[in-house]
Design a protein around this motif. Structure first.
Motif, short mmCIF file in Angstrom:
data_model
loop_
_atom_site.label_atom_id
_atom_site.label_comp_id
_atom_site.label_asym_id
_atom_site.label_seq_id
_atom_site.Cartn_x
_atom_site.Cartn_y
_atom_site.Cartn_z
N ALA A 180 20.14 9.74 -2.69
CA ALA A 180 21.22 10.52 -2.09
C ALA A 180 21.34 10.28 -0.59
O ALA A 180 22.20 10.88 0.06
N LYS A 181 20.48 9.43 -0.05
CA LYS A 181 20.46 9.12 1.39
C LYS A 181 20.26 10.39 2.22
O LYS A 181 20.86 10.54 3.29
N LYS A 182 19.43 11.30 1.70
CA LYS A 182 19.12 12.51 2.45
C LYS A 182 17.63 12.57 2.78
O LYS A 182 17.19 13.51 3.45
N ASN A 183 16.87 11.62 2.31
CA ASN A 183 15.45 11.62 2.63
C ASN A 183 14.90 10.21 2.64
O ASN A 183 15.50 9.28 2.09
N SER A 184 13.76 10.09 3.30
CA SER A 184 13.10 8.79 3.42
C SER A 184 11.60 9.03 3.50
O SER A 184 11.15 10.14 3.82
N SER A 185 10.86 8.02 3.19
CA SER A 185 9.41 8.13 3.28
C SER A 185 8.80 6.83 3.77
O SER A 185 9.38 5.75 3.61
N LEU A 186 7.64 6.99 4.40
CA LEU A 186 6.82 5.86 4.83
C LEU A 186 5.45 6.05 4.21
O LEU A 186 4.82 7.10 4.41
N HIS A 187 5.01 5.08 3.47
CA HIS A 187 3.71 5.15 2.80
C HIS A 187 2.84 4.01 3.30
O HIS A 187 3.28 2.85 3.34
N ILE A 188 1.62 4.34 3.72
CA ILE A 188 0.66 3.33 4.14
C ILE A 188 -0.48 3.30 3.11
O ILE A 188 -1.11 4.34 2.85
N THR A 189 -0.73 2.15 2.57
CA THR A 189 -1.81 1.97 1.61
C THR A 189 -3.08 1.56 2.33
O THR A 189 -3.04 0.71 3.22
N ALA A 190 -4.19 2.18 1.93
CA ALA A 190 -5.50 1.80 2.48
C ALA A 190 -5.48 1.74 4.00
O ALA A 190 -5.57 0.67 4.60
N THR A 191 -5.36 2.91 4.63
CA THR A 191 -5.22 2.98 6.08
C THR A 191 -6.38 2.28 6.81
O THR A 191 -7.52 2.25 6.32
N GLN A 192 -6.04 1.76 7.98
CA GLN A 192 -7.02 1.15 8.87
C GLN A 192 -6.94 1.86 10.21
O GLN A 192 -5.92 2.49 10.52
N THR A 193 -7.96 1.70 11.03
CA THR A 193 -7.97 2.41 12.32
C THR A 193 -6.81 1.98 13.20
O THR A 193 -6.37 2.73 14.06
N THR A 194 -6.28 0.80 12.97
CA THR A 194 -5.13 0.34 13.76
C THR A 194 -3.84 1.08 13.40
O THR A 194 -2.83 0.94 14.09
N ASP A 195 -3.87 1.85 12.31
CA ASP A 195 -2.68 2.61 11.91
C ASP A 195 -2.54 3.93 12.68
O ASP A 195 -1.52 4.61 12.55
N VAL A 196 -3.54 4.28 13.46
CA VAL A 196 -3.51 5.53 14.22
C VAL A 196 -2.27 5.58 15.12
O VAL A 196 -1.92 4.59 15.76
N GLY A 197 -1.63 6.73 15.15
CA GLY A 197 -0.47 6.92 16.01
C GLY A 197 0.45 7.96 15.42
O GLY A 197 0.12 8.64 14.45
N THR A 198 1.62 8.09 16.03
CA THR A 198 2.63 9.03 15.53
C THR A 198 3.79 8.23 14.97
O THR A 198 4.28 7.30 15.62
N TYR A 199 4.19 8.59 13.77
CA TYR A 199 5.27 7.89 13.09
C TYR A 199 6.52 8.77 13.13
O TYR A 199 6.49 9.93 12.71
N PHE A 200 7.59 8.20 13.63
CA PHE A 200 8.85 8.92 13.75
C PHE A 200 9.91 8.29 12.86
O PHE A 200 10.04 7.07 12.80
N CYS A 201 10.69 9.14 12.21
CA CYS A 201 11.93 8.66 11.62
C CYS A 201 13.05 9.01 12.61
O CYS A 201 12.91 9.93 13.43
N ALA A 202 14.13 8.25 12.55
CA ALA A 202 15.24 8.47 13.45
C ALA A 202 16.52 8.00 12.79
O ALA A 202 16.51 7.06 11.99
N VAL A 203 17.60 8.68 13.13
CA VAL A 203 18.92 8.28 12.66
C VAL A 203 19.65 7.66 13.83
O VAL A 203 19.71 8.26 14.92
N ARG A 204 20.20 6.48 13.61
CA ARG A 204 20.92 5.82 14.69
C ARG A 204 22.41 6.11 14.55
O ARG A 204 23.04 5.76 13.56
#
Lengths: 109, 112
Positions: A68-92
């Motif tokens: 429905a283009k009303k939601n989105s997701s980001l999935h990370i498999t088997a996290t690593q220490t380099t994945d640390v941070g803040t993940y933002f979604c944004a609409v352009r």
């Protein structure tokens, strides 16, 4: 205007565990972008999704745009220490980006 | 190829003072946007400049003003600083043919 809500606000995982962040809107989105901001850093573009039901992968990262283009997701498999941070979604929009509040990911090595 | 560059990286100002932040866009980009990011929050759109004109403005008071120069670089000015103006100020550039916005490293402004 288009607004997006992100959940969860924080997520702490053990290294090797999976991680998912969700971005939701009450209105239909024309597109969704994902950015990563490392601690003390600046947002870095990851990907843009524009099509209903779109799924894109970047190595261990999987991005989805809802049917429905009303939601989105980001999935990370088997996290690593380099994945640390803040993940933002944004609409352009035509002249601006509207960001969600972000999901801060911390990882226990 | 230099990315987006901002100066200064850190700044401490006193309430009531004025501040000017500077941004040079990525080579080939003609559009510059400014964002304010409070601690623990997502970036909030301040305004965008294209062809030396302000094209769109977010929900920020007139104390926030800007300028774009013929070489596409930009300045953000904030007058009568308040404690609540303390934040990371990000500059982003892109061209209309590109999808992604490129952000500078930001200016950390502290108002005391």
């Amino acid at each position: 205007g288009q607004q997006v809500m992100q959940i969860p606000q924080y997520q702490h995982v053990q290294e090797g565990e999976d991680f998912t962040t969700y971005c939701n809107s009450s209105t239909t989105l024309s597109n969704i972008q994902w950015y990563k901001q490392r601690p003390g850093g600046h947002p870095v573009f990851l990907i843009q999704l524009v099509k209903s039901g779109e799924v894109k992968k970047q190595k261990r990262l999987t991005f989805q745009f809802g049917e429905a283009k009303k939601n989105s997701s980001l999935h990370i498999t088997a996290t690593q220490t380099t994945d640390v941070g803040t993940y933002f979604c944004a609409v352009r929009g035509a002249q601006k980006l509207v960001f969600g509040q972000g999901t801060r990911l911390t990882i226990n090595p | 190829d230099a990315g987006v560059t901002q100066s200064p990286t850190h700044l401490i100002k006193t309430r009531g003072q004025q501040v000017t932040l500077r941004c040079s866009p990525k080579s080939g980009h003609d559009t510059v946007s400014w964002y304010q990011q409070a601690l623990g929050q997502g970036p909030q759109f301040i305004f965008q400049y294209y062809e030396e004109e302000e094209r769109q403005r977010g929900n920020f008071p007139d104390r926030f003003s800007g300028h774009q120069f013929p070489n596409y670089s930009s300045e953000l000015n904030v007058n009568a600083l308040l404690l609540g103006d303390s934040a990371l100020y990000l500059c982003a550039s892109f061209s209309y043919v590109n999808t992604e916005a490129f952000f500078g490293q930001g200016t950390r402004l502290t108002v005391v």
